[in-house]
Design a protein around this motif. Structure first.
Motif, mmCIF file in Angstrom:
data_model
loop_
_atom_site.group_PDB
_atom_site.id
_atom_site.type_symbol
_atom_site.label_atom_id
_atom_site.label_comp_id
_atom_site.label_asym_id
_atom_site.label_seq_id
_atom_site.Cartn_x
_atom_site.Cartn_y
_atom_site.Cartn_z
ATOM 1 N N VAL A 30 0.626 -1.430 -0.497
ATOM 2 C CA VAL A 30 -0.062 0.056 0.384
ATOM 3 C C VAL A 30 1.057 0.633 -0.194
ATOM 4 O O VAL A 30 0.282 2.139 0.207
ATOM 5 N N MET A 31 2.534 0.967 0.070
ATOM 6 C CA MET A 31 2.864 1.882 -0.018
ATOM 7 C C MET A 31 2.955 2.856 -1.285
ATOM 8 O O MET A 31 2.881 2.218 -2.238
ATOM 9 N N PRO A 32 3.474 4.072 -1.652
ATOM 10 C CA PRO A 32 3.244 4.530 -3.081
ATOM 11 C C PRO A 32 5.056 4.622 -3.111
ATOM 12 O O PRO A 32 5.692 4.150 -3.295
ATOM 13 N N PRO A 33 4.793 4.858 -5.096
ATOM 14 C CA PRO A 33 5.692 4.327 -5.397
ATOM 15 C C PRO A 33 7.125 5.590 -4.865
ATOM 16 O O PRO A 33 8.352 4.822 -5.563
ATOM 17 N N GLU A 34 7.265 6.326 -4.062
ATOM 18 C CA GLU A 34 8.305 7.325 -3.569
ATOM 19 C C GLU A 34 8.589 6.256 -3.164
ATOM 20 O O GLU A 34 10.168 6.481 -2.264
ATOM 21 N N TYR A 35 8.346 5.231 -2.194
ATOM 22 C CA TYR A 35 9.014 4.472 -1.334
ATOM 23 C C TYR A 35 10.003 3.658 -1.802
ATOM 24 O O TYR A 35 11.163 3.751 -0.835
ATOM 25 N N PHE A 36 9.707 2.822 -2.917
ATOM 26 C CA PHE A 36 10.272 2.146 -3.727
ATOM 27 C C PHE A 36 11.069 2.280 -4.266
ATOM 28 O O PHE A 36 12.725 2.158 -4.500
ATOM 29 N N GLU A 37 11.312 3.512 -4.662
ATOM 30 C CA GLU A 37 12.471 4.876 -5.263
ATOM 31 C C GLU A 37 13.028 5.005 -4.064
ATOM 32 O O GLU A 37 14.664 4.938 -4.041
ATOM 33 N N TYR A 38 12.835 5.100 -2.706
ATOM 34 C CA TYR A 38 13.495 5.774 -1.185
ATOM 35 C C TYR A 38 14.755 4.236 -1.494
ATOM 36 O O TYR A 38 15.459 4.457 -1.275
ATOM 37 N N ARG A 39 13.947 3.678 -1.032
ATOM 38 C CA ARG A 39 14.339 2.093 -0.636
ATOM 39 C C ARG A 39 15.938 1.488 -2.164
ATOM 40 O O ARG A 39 16.175 0.910 -0.742
ATOM 41 N N GLU A 40 14.752 1.575 -3.007
ATOM 42 C CA GLU A 40 16.396 1.772 -3.961
ATOM 43 C C GLU A 40 17.598 2.734 -3.901
ATOM 44 O O GLU A 40 18.969 2.364 -3.543
ATOM 45 N N LYS A 41 17.734 4.182 -3.156
ATOM 46 C CA LYS A 41 18.540 4.946 -2.802
ATOM 47 C C LYS A 41 18.905 3.835 -1.618
ATOM 48 O O LYS A 41 20.675 4.802 -1.525
ATOM 49 N N TRP A 42 18.541 3.844 -1.034
ATOM 50 C CA TRP A 42 19.327 3.250 0.523
ATOM 51 C C TRP A 42 20.168 2.147 -0.200
ATOM 52 O O TRP A 42 21.251 2.208 1.004
ATOM 53 N N TYR A 43 19.648 1.489 -0.767
ATOM 54 C CA TYR A 43 20.499 0.060 -0.826
ATOM 55 C C TYR A 43 21.952 0.278 -1.679
ATOM 56 O O TYR A 43 23.119 -0.172 -1.558
ATOM 57 N N ASN A 44 21.443 1.210 -3.288
ATOM 58 C CA ASN A 44 22.190 1.347 -3.815
ATOM 59 C C ASN A 44 23.043 2.731 -3.539
ATOM 60 O O ASN A 44 24.575 2.303 -4.098
ATOM 61 N N GLN A 276 23.481 8.071 3.036
ATOM 62 C CA GLN A 276 22.153 7.122 3.588
ATOM 63 C C GLN A 276 22.084 8.502 3.890
ATOM 64 O O GLN A 276 21.521 8.986 4.201
ATOM 65 N N ARG A 277 22.965 8.704 5.497
ATOM 66 C CA ARG A 277 21.493 9.041 6.228
ATOM 67 C C ARG A 277 22.866 10.362 7.534
ATOM 68 O O ARG A 277 23.798 10.221 7.465
ATOM 69 N N MET A 278 21.958 11.266 8.004
ATOM 70 C CA MET A 278 22.359 12.138 9.175
ATOM 71 C C MET A 278 21.874 12.186 10.657
ATOM 72 O O MET A 278 20.982 11.925 10.296
ATOM 73 N N PHE A 279 22.750 12.307 11.456
ATOM 74 C CA PHE A 279 21.887 12.108 12.900
ATOM 75 C C PHE A 279 22.164 13.079 13.475
ATOM 76 O O PHE A 279 22.946 14.007 13.247
ATOM 77 N N VAL A 280 21.360 14.402 13.725
ATOM 78 C CA VAL A 280 20.718 15.766 14.390
ATOM 79 C C VAL A 280 20.409 15.607 15.587
ATOM 80 O O VAL A 280 19.492 14.857 16.557
ATOM 81 N N HIS A 281 21.285 16.119 16.968
ATOM 82 C CA HIS A 281 20.801 16.401 18.201
ATOM 83 C C HIS A 281 20.278 17.508 18.775
ATOM 84 O O HIS A 281 19.897 17.756 17.835
ATOM 85 N N PRO A 282 19.441 17.222 19.760
ATOM 86 C CA PRO A 282 18.816 18.392 20.130
ATOM 87 C C PRO A 282 19.033 19.739 20.323
ATOM 88 O O PRO A 282 18.558 21.057 20.347
ATOM 89 N N ASP A 283 20.579 19.286 20.993
ATOM 90 C CA ASP A 283 21.510 20.801 21.025
ATOM 91 C C ASP A 283 21.844 21.101 19.287
ATOM 92 O O ASP A 283 22.837 21.927 19.543
ATOM 93 N N GLY A 284 21.546 20.569 18.632
ATOM 94 C CA GLY A 284 21.837 20.787 17.246
ATOM 95 C C GLY A 284 23.294 20.116 16.789
ATOM 96 O O GLY A 284 23.156 20.545 15.654
ATOM 97 N N VAL A 285 23.670 19.980 17.322
ATOM 98 C CA VAL A 285 24.807 19.067 16.502
ATOM 99 C C VAL A 285 24.255 17.971 16.020
ATOM 100 O O VAL A 285 23.670 16.802 16.098
#
Length: 343
Positions: A30-44, A276-285
């Motif tokens: 039931v997820m939209p096409p954008e979800y599968f595009e995102y997962r392709e980016k995540w892995y590749n 893939q990802r970035m971690f953002v903490h409550p103090d902005g770090v």
């Protein structure tokens, strides 16, 4: 951007193990096409060493507060050592600014926790709803479920959250209470069961739910009983490999144990998270790694710079170059990372 990658090995999600689940397939249907595009980016994209102007996924620490002191959690170690940073909630106005910029430039996915318990943020439901209303495809967080009241459960289900992950760690009452200090086995289990019943009552296919345990020497023999307990209750059951965090020193105190060196002649580990990802903490770090709990690899502060400025900036770029060319030994935290040792 694309970088050459001689003699490196990129392993994506290799320390997380979700058992096959028909319910996950049904949820994905039931997820939209954008979800599968995102997962392709995540892995590749990590394997191709590609990035966009902003990360495809943000780990926003909704709050650095937590009501538990779990025995395997680096937050517990740092609090006990007096090395943990200020406990605070993520500012809502700063949060909406990040979401607005991220969605405009390619942000696909969002998770609301790192070391804290998201349900302790008084506006966590608003944060979920804002992200979904702005078009973030995959919104999720982990919770210890101790604060998952019926009221919060109804609000979360109604917010449009895509995934909710429960952390439990033992199928046995006494052992669970020993690992998850300040939690109550019976209450937490009731909360999870009631959440699932409410989702059915509300006729919602979301969120997809999963219960996971950190498999350690203390509880690895309990896995089959854990699986038997939760398979009839939630959508999926999983385990994550326990890893000692890298050797880190904060305020002159050693916090974590260093990982053993990789075998001679093996390919250099190339961390997928840098693409893939970035971690953002409550103090902005802003930090770059799920294992770098002491934030030695901080790359800036989001209060002073935009997502794009940090993501495409010299600190991130340099680390990507070193990983892609097999030179992670030049980054001590990465060289000792326990994830690089996992099969």
């Amino acid at each position: 951007m694309t970088t050459a990658a001689p003699q490196v090995e990129t392993k994506v999600d290799h320390n997380y193990h979700q058992l096959p689940s028909d319910k996950f397939s049904a949820w994905e249907s039931v997820m939209p096409p954008e979800y599968f595009e995102y997962r392709e980016k995540w892995y590749n994209w990590p394997k191709e060493h590609r990035t966009g102007p902003v990360p495809i996924h943000l780990d926003i620490e909704a709050t650095s507060n937590c009501n538990l002191k779990c025995t395997m959690c680096p937050r517990t170690d740092m609090v006990d050592a007096g090395t943990f940073w200020d406990v605070k909630n993520f500012d809502y106005d700063l949060y909406t600014r990040l979401i607005d910029e991220g969605v405009e430039k390619g942000l696909c996915s969002l998770k609301f926790n790192y070391l804290g318990e998201p349900l302790m943020h008084p506006r966590i439901v608003d944060m979920v709803k804002y992200a979904k209303d702005r078009g973030v495809v995959d919104v999720m967080f982990n919770t210890n479920a101790t604060l998952l009241t019926e009221r919060i459960s109804r609000m979360l289900i109604g917010s449009g959250i895509d995934k909710l992950f429960f952390s439990f760690d033992s199928p046995y009452r006494e052992h669970y209470n020993e690992i998850r200090i300040n939690a109550d086995y019976d209450k937490t289990l009731r909360n999870i069961k009631r959440f699932m019943a409410l989702r059915d009552e509300m006729g919602s296919k979301k969120p997809f739910t999963r219960v996971s345990m950190v498999r350690m020497k203390e509880n690895e023999h309990e896995w089959l009983d854990f699986k038997a307990l939760f398979e009839p209750i939630v959508d999926a059951v999983a385990w994550v490999d326990y890893v000692d965090h890298t050797s880190q020193t904060v305020s002159g105190k050693q916090v974590f144990q260093i990982a053993p060196p990789r075998a001679a002649g093996s390919k250099k580990f190339c961390c997928p998270q840098l693409w893939q990802r970035m971690f953002v903490h409550p103090d902005g770090v802003v930090s770059v790694c799920c294992v770098d709990s002491a934030r030695q690899l901080a790359v800036g502060n989001i209060k002073d710079r935009t997502l794009e400025e940090i993501w495409t900036g010299p600190e991130y770029t340099r680390m990507r170059e070193l990983h892609a060319t097999g030179r992670i030994d030049e980054i001590p935290v990465c060289a000792s990372c326990p994830l690089s040792q996992l099969d």
